[in-house]
Motif scaffolding. Structure first.
Motif, PDB file in Angstrom:
ATOM      1  N   GLY A 182       5.742   1.075   1.353  1.00 56.37           N
ATOM      2  CA  GLY A 182       5.738   1.732   0.049  1.00 56.37           C
ATOM      3  C   GLY A 182       4.661   1.174  -0.853  1.00 56.37           C
ATOM      4  O   GLY A 182       4.362  -0.024  -0.844  1.00 56.37           O
ATOM      5  N   PHE A 183       4.027   2.063  -1.650  1.00 56.59           N
ATOM      6  CA  PHE A 183       2.961   1.676  -2.573  1.00 56.59           C
ATOM      7  C   PHE A 183       3.436   1.954  -4.004  1.00 56.59           C
ATOM      8  O   PHE A 183       3.299   3.072  -4.505  1.00 56.59           O
ATOM      9  N   PRO A 184       3.999   0.947  -4.675  1.00 61.85           N
ATOM     10  CA  PRO A 184       4.339   1.169  -6.096  1.00 61.85           C
ATOM     11  C   PRO A 184       3.097   1.517  -6.925  1.00 61.85           C
ATOM     12  O   PRO A 184       3.172   2.285  -7.879  1.00 61.85           O
ATOM     13  N   LEU A 185       1.939   0.915  -6.547  1.00 61.54           N
ATOM     14  CA  LEU A 185       0.672   1.231  -7.186  1.00 61.54           C
ATOM     15  C   LEU A 185      -0.192   1.917  -6.139  1.00 61.54           C
ATOM     16  O   LEU A 185      -0.655   1.296  -5.184  1.00 61.54           O
ATOM     17  N   ARG A 186      -0.388   3.237  -6.283  1.00 62.82           N
ATOM     18  CA  ARG A 186      -1.059   4.007  -5.243  1.00 62.82           C
ATOM     19  C   ARG A 186      -2.555   3.677  -5.175  1.00 62.82           C
ATOM     20  O   ARG A 186      -3.237   3.651  -6.201  1.00 62.82           O
ATOM     21  N   PRO A 187      -3.075   3.420  -3.966  1.00 60.76           N
ATOM     22  CA  PRO A 187      -4.522   3.168  -3.816  1.00 60.76           C
ATOM     23  C   PRO A 187      -5.299   4.480  -3.840  1.00 60.76           C
ATOM     24  O   PRO A 187      -4.775   5.548  -3.517  1.00 60.76           O
ATOM     25  N   GLY A 188      -6.589   4.367  -4.197  1.00 67.74           N
ATOM     26  CA  GLY A 188      -7.426   5.558  -4.220  1.00 67.74           C
ATOM     27  C   GLY A 188      -7.722   6.084  -2.821  1.00 67.74           C
ATOM     28  O   GLY A 188      -7.760   7.284  -2.594  1.00 67.74           O
ATOM     29  N   SER A 189      -7.944   5.193  -1.868  1.00 72.93           N
ATOM     30  CA  SER A 189      -8.195   5.597  -0.483  1.00 72.93           C
ATOM     31  C   SER A 189      -7.532   4.585   0.442  1.00 72.93           C
ATOM     32  O   SER A 189      -7.380   3.410   0.097  1.00 72.93           O
ATOM     33  N   VAL A 190      -7.160   5.067   1.621  1.00 73.72           N
ATOM     34  CA  VAL A 190      -6.453   4.225   2.588  1.00 73.72           C
ATOM     35  C   VAL A 190      -7.102   4.435   3.955  1.00 73.72           C
ATOM     36  O   VAL A 190      -7.378   5.574   4.355  1.00 73.72           O
ATOM     37  N   ALA A 221      -3.367   8.023  -0.375  1.00 75.99           N
ATOM     38  CA  ALA A 221      -2.019   7.669   0.051  1.00 75.99           C
ATOM     39  C   ALA A 221      -1.010   8.273  -0.904  1.00 75.99           C
ATOM     40  O   ALA A 221      -1.266   8.422  -2.102  1.00 75.99           O
ATOM     41  N   ASN A 222       0.153   8.615  -0.351  1.00 78.79           N
ATOM     42  CA  ASN A 222       1.262   9.043  -1.182  1.00 78.79           C
ATOM     43  C   ASN A 222       2.053   7.813  -1.603  1.00 78.79           C
ATOM     44  O   ASN A 222       1.596   6.681  -1.468  1.00 78.79           O
ATOM     45  N   ALA A 223       3.243   8.014  -2.100  1.00 76.59           N
ATOM     46  CA  ALA A 223       4.035   6.875  -2.553  1.00 76.59           C
ATOM     47  C   ALA A 223       4.478   5.996  -1.405  1.00 76.59           C
ATOM     48  O   ALA A 223       4.850   4.840  -1.614  1.00 76.59           O
ATOM     49  N   ALA A 224       4.474   6.544  -0.186  1.00 73.09           N
ATOM     50  CA  ALA A 224       4.909   5.747   0.965  1.00 73.09           C
ATOM     51  C   ALA A 224       4.175   6.207   2.213  1.00 73.09           C
ATOM     52  O   ALA A 224       3.792   7.367   2.339  1.00 73.09           O
ATOM     53  N   LEU A 225       3.969   5.268   3.136  1.00 70.25           N
ATOM     54  CA  LEU A 225       3.428   5.564   4.461  1.00 70.25           C
ATOM     55  C   LEU A 225       4.469   5.189   5.500  1.00 70.25           C
ATOM     56  O   LEU A 225       5.225   4.216   5.324  1.00 70.25           O
ATOM     57  N   SER A 226       4.498   5.962   6.553  1.00 69.61           N
ATOM     58  CA  SER A 226       5.429   5.690   7.649  1.00 69.61           C
ATOM     59  C   SER A 226       4.627   5.559   8.937  1.00 69.61           C
ATOM     60  O   SER A 226       3.880   6.464   9.312  1.00 69.61           O
ATOM     61  N   PRO A 233       0.896  17.025  -0.759  1.00 63.50           N
ATOM     62  CA  PRO A 233       0.069  17.733   0.236  1.00 63.50           C
ATOM     63  C   PRO A 233       0.883  18.780   0.996  1.00 63.50           C
ATOM     64  O   PRO A 233       2.096  18.642   1.199  1.00 63.50           O
ATOM     65  N   VAL A 234       0.206  19.835   1.385  1.00 67.57           N
ATOM     66  CA  VAL A 234       0.822  20.934   2.139  1.00 67.57           C
ATOM     67  C   VAL A 234       0.021  21.122   3.412  1.00 67.57           C
ATOM     68  O   VAL A 234      -1.215  21.204   3.385  1.00 67.57           O
ATOM     69  N   GLN A 235       0.728  21.173   4.547  1.00 66.50           N
ATOM     70  CA  GLN A 235       0.065  21.361   5.834  1.00 66.50           C
ATOM     71  C   GLN A 235       0.961  22.207   6.723  1.00 66.50           C
ATOM     72  O   GLN A 235       2.156  21.896   6.885  1.00 66.50           O
ATOM     73  N   ASP A 236       0.391  23.298   7.245  1.00 67.59           N
ATOM     74  CA  ASP A 236       1.109  24.209   8.144  1.00 67.59           C
ATOM     75  C   ASP A 236       2.389  24.743   7.507  1.00 67.59           C
ATOM     76  O   ASP A 236       3.455  24.818   8.139  1.00 67.59           O
ATOM     77  N   GLY A 237       2.327  25.088   6.215  1.00 71.22           N
ATOM     78  CA  GLY A 237       3.490  25.663   5.527  1.00 71.22           C
ATOM     79  C   GLY A 237       4.580  24.675   5.215  1.00 71.22           C
ATOM     80  O   GLY A 237       5.720  25.085   4.935  1.00 71.22           O
ATOM     81  N   ARG A 238       4.271  23.380   5.248  1.00 67.85           N
ATOM     82  CA  ARG A 238       5.259  22.353   4.945  1.00 67.85           C
ATOM     83  C   ARG A 238       4.732  21.431   3.859  1.00 67.85           C
ATOM     84  O   ARG A 238       3.554  21.080   3.844  1.00 67.85           O
ATOM     85  N   ALA A 239       5.634  21.060   2.928  1.00 71.39           N
ATOM     86  CA  ALA A 239       5.285  20.097   1.883  1.00 71.39           C
ATOM     87  C   ALA A 239       5.674  18.704   2.349  1.00 71.39           C
ATOM     88  O   ALA A 239       6.825  18.470   2.752  1.00 71.39           O
ATOM     89  N   ARG A 240       4.705  17.797   2.329  1.00 75.83           N
ATOM     90  CA  ARG A 240       4.965  16.434   2.795  1.00 75.83           C
ATOM     91  C   ARG A 240       5.382  15.593   1.587  1.00 75.83           C
ATOM     92  O   ARG A 240       4.600  15.341   0.665  1.00 75.83           O
ATOM     93  N   LEU A 241       6.650  15.163   1.590  1.00 76.26           N
ATOM     94  CA  LEU A 241       7.208  14.380   0.502  1.00 76.26           C
ATOM     95  C   LEU A 241       7.242  12.924   0.888  1.00 76.26           C
ATOM     96  O   LEU A 241       7.728  12.575   1.986  1.00 76.26           O
ATOM     97  N   SER A 242       6.755  12.067   0.028  1.00 78.04           N
ATOM     98  CA  SER A 242       6.761  10.622   0.269  1.00 78.04           C
ATOM     99  C   SER A 242       7.723   9.979  -0.722  1.00 78.04           C
ATOM    100  O   SER A 242       7.526  10.039  -1.942  1.00 78.04           O
ATOM    101  N   PHE A 243       8.767   9.372  -0.194  1.00 78.26           N
ATOM    102  CA  PHE A 243       9.756   8.657  -0.995  1.00 78.26           C
ATOM    103  C   PHE A 243       9.430   7.178  -0.961  1.00 78.26           C
ATOM    104  O   PHE A 243       9.387   6.569   0.125  1.00 78.26           O
ATOM    105  N   ALA A 244       9.169   6.591  -2.119  1.00 78.21           N
ATOM    106  CA  ALA A 244       9.049   5.135  -2.181  1.00 78.21           C
ATOM    107  C   ALA A 244      10.426   4.520  -1.959  1.00 78.21           C
ATOM    108  O   ALA A 244      11.454   5.209  -1.974  1.00 78.21           O
TER     109      ALA A 244
END
Length: 614
Positions: free
Chosen positions: A109-117, A135-140, A210-221
């Motif tokens: 999880g990124f409490p402070l989101r970076p500009g690029s990852v 990056a979103n709020a979290a990476l998996s 972000p939206v990809q292939d008709g799906r919204a990618r949600l990032s939960f911190a």
């Protein structure tokens, strides 16, 4: 010193965004996780470092270096977040962490989101990266399975899976919108990434998802409770909703429909809605795999009027040589356009005001074209016509141009007019004087039948006619005075000295009171305004009001019959002269009765005794 203290204690101008992460590089090899961060600090501040749960599905921080030196100021907050203090400037921060052996997933999880990852993790897949490398709020990070390899043993307890509820609210109005809310149902402390399918044609309007292939990618911190977004939906004849067979969430569907649409639902039934809800919203709680089809159509319009007049008030003010009139309209319209009001012949438009603001509108002959906007508005028209004051006054003929309700007509009578009769709608004023005159004729006829009083029917009628301009009790005093004189004439001689003297004194006081009442009636008639007993619908002798509940497009027709006030003055002068001559005759008659048997009897006097035999 106080000013210096305020300057020193003042917050920085950059707050609350005094630090940022420009770049983040992630390297994951052999269960070792390295994070290299480029941190920018405008002032001395602290930043939260990327965090994860120290279990089999997370990582544990073992060291933090700043500019290749061990960090001196680290603090772990109550929620488990690790904060690093930085001086102003650009810093190179290296975080060294250990991943649990055999972990299949690492949540970062990124409490402070970076500009690029950038990610360097052979054998791992990455979820949560934006399309532009942000990056979103979290990476998996998930470990890729090796063909033929047995899963590594793990003695640690597996954390509960992430679970959420997706609430979709469809708002069908002029523009269609979808408000979506993803709510975490599982315990916090675990970052997650969800790919939520969108509806067909749904376009997100919220940035950062972000939206990809008709799906919204949600990032939960790790500490995020919910994620919201708004989107638009093009109008269509059908909307299909489907709950996924197996997913990390359940769905709730809500439907709010404007009156301009009609929706038929096919599939599962909606849940119960409170009957007292003024704006009910249909809702569905589907089970996995259930579907709902919404058939949408726009009801066809029914032909009818687009404008209605809620109230119309016509006020007429007659003058000696001209007549002023005012028309106030309260109308509602569903469409913009023009509305025409037709004024009477000879009317000269003076002013037009809409919602209290005067408008530069001129009439075209008798017709006045008024601009109308959708909604409610108030319009006032003032005009003048060259009509001299006549004995008959009527409201002008005005065509409103549309059916109307709550119509009021008023006539403001000049002070120098004597109102004789009125006519108009049933709910309006009435001249009650003529009814009083009828009752007066009956009373005069009855009093003329009483013996002992020298007044005949026409005497009582004329006397009562003049006394109608004063209160009733004054007329009763005058009538009582005349009957008291007749009683004195008939029975006064037989009274005892005490009763006789009391009756004489009472007659003197009553005579003075009766003459004062007659003079008050004369003064009221010659100097005051005529009292015609005008009442009804809050009307008076100076302002007459009529009310009509509905009309096909005209205003109530009201009429007033009046004569100049000098006619009333002349009539009262003639009555006063008649009263003067009649009063002389009545006083002569009254004096004869008053003096019969003497004017006064001493208290010691006795009536003569009857002569008897000795």
């Amino acid at each position: 010193l106080r000013e210096l203290k305020q300057r020193l204690d003042a917050p920085a101008a950059c707050e609350p965004q005094c630090a940022s992460l420009a770049r983040a590089a992630i390297e994951l090899r052999d269960d070792r996780l390295r994070l290299r961060l480029e941190a920018h600090a405008a002032v001395a501040t602290a930043i939260p470092l990327p965090q994860g749960a120290p279990d089999a599905e997370g990582f544990g921080v073992e060291g933090v270096l700043v500019e290749s030196r061990a960090a001196e100021s680290l603090r772990r907050a109550a929620d488990g977040a690790l904060w690093l203090a930085l001086a102003p400037g650009v810093h190179d921060v290296l975080v060294d962490a250990r991943v649990a052996p055999g972990a299949e997933r690492v949540e970062l999880g990124f409490p402070l989101r970076p500009g690029s990852v950038s990610v360097d993790a052979p054998g791992w897949s990455v979820e949560g990266l934006g399309a532009a490398g942000g990056a979103n709020a979290a990476l998996s990070l998930r470990r890729l399975a090796t063909p033929g390899a047995a899963p590594p043993p793990s003695l640690g307890a597996a954390p509960p899976p992430f679970f959420a509820r997706i609430e979709r609210t469809l708002q069908l109005d002029v523009a269609w919108r979808v408000e979506t809310r993803a709510v975490r149902l599982s315990a916090p402390g675990q970052a997650a990434v969800l790919d939520v399918p969108l509806l067909a044609g749904e376009a997100l309007a919220t940035e950062g998802i972000p939206v990809q292939d008709g799906r919204a990618r949600l990032s939960f911190a790790a500490d995020a409770r919910e994620v919201r977004w708004s989107s638009s939906l093009p109008p269509r004849d059908a909307i299909a909703l489907a709950a996924p067979e197996s997913a990390a969430w359940v769905e709730v569907w809500r439907l709010a429909v404007s009156p301009i649409w009609h929706v038929d639902a096919e599939g599962i039934p909606p849940i119960a809605v409170p009957e007292d809800d003024p704006a009910p919203i249909r809702a569905w709680h589907p089970w996995p795999g259930e579907r709902l089809a919404l058939r949408v159509r726009r009801p066809e319009g029914v032909g009818g009027a687009t404008l209605t007049i809620d109230a119309a008030t016509l006020t007429v003010t007659p003058g000696l040589r001209s007549r002023d009139a005012s028309l106030a309209l309260a109308l509602r319209s569903t469409q913009g356009g023009r509305h025409t009001v037709t004024l009477p012949d000879g009317a000269a438009l003076r002013a037009v005001a809409i919602d209290g603001l005067e408008q530069p509108i001129r009439g075209d002959g008798r017709e006045v074209s008024l601009p109308v906007r959708p909604g409610a508005q108030e319009i006032r028209l003032d005009w003048r016509s060259d009509e001299p004051l006549r004995w008959r006054i009527a409201t002008p003929d005005v065509a409103l141009g549309a059916p109307a309700v709550n119509l009021v007509a008023g006539i403001a009578m000049p002070e120098e007019r004597w109102i004789l009769a009125v006519a108009g709608p049933r709910l309006g004023p009435a001249v009650l004087f003529w009814s009083v005159l009828g009752v007066l004729a009956l009373v005069a006829f009855g009093l003329s039948r009483v013996p002992g009083v020298p007044l005949r029917f026409h005497h009582w009628l004329l006397l009562g006619l003049g006394l109608t301009q004063v209160p009733v009790w004054m007329g009763a005093v005058v009538a009582g005075w005349l009957f008291a004189l007749a009683w004195r004439r008939a029975h006064g001689a037989a009274l005892s000295p005490l009763a006789f003297d009391a009756a004489q004194a009472a007659l003197v006081a009553l005579t003075i009171a009766a003459i004062a009442m007659l003079f008050a009636a004369i003064r009221q008639g010659l100097l005051g305004a005529p009292e015609m007993q005008i009442a009804g619908n809050d009307s008076s002798a100076r302002m007459l009001w009529w009310y009509q509940d509905r009309s096909d497009g005209g205003v109530p027709a009201a009429r007033v019959v009046s004569v100049p006030l000098f006619v009333y003055r002349a009539a009262m002068l003639a009555w006063s002269l008649w009263l003067a001559f009649a009063l002389l005759r009545w006083l002569r008659w009254g004096w004869e009765g008053f003096a019969s048997g003497g004017l006064w009897r001493p208290l010691g006097s006795r009536r003569p005794a009857s002569q008897g035999k000795i």
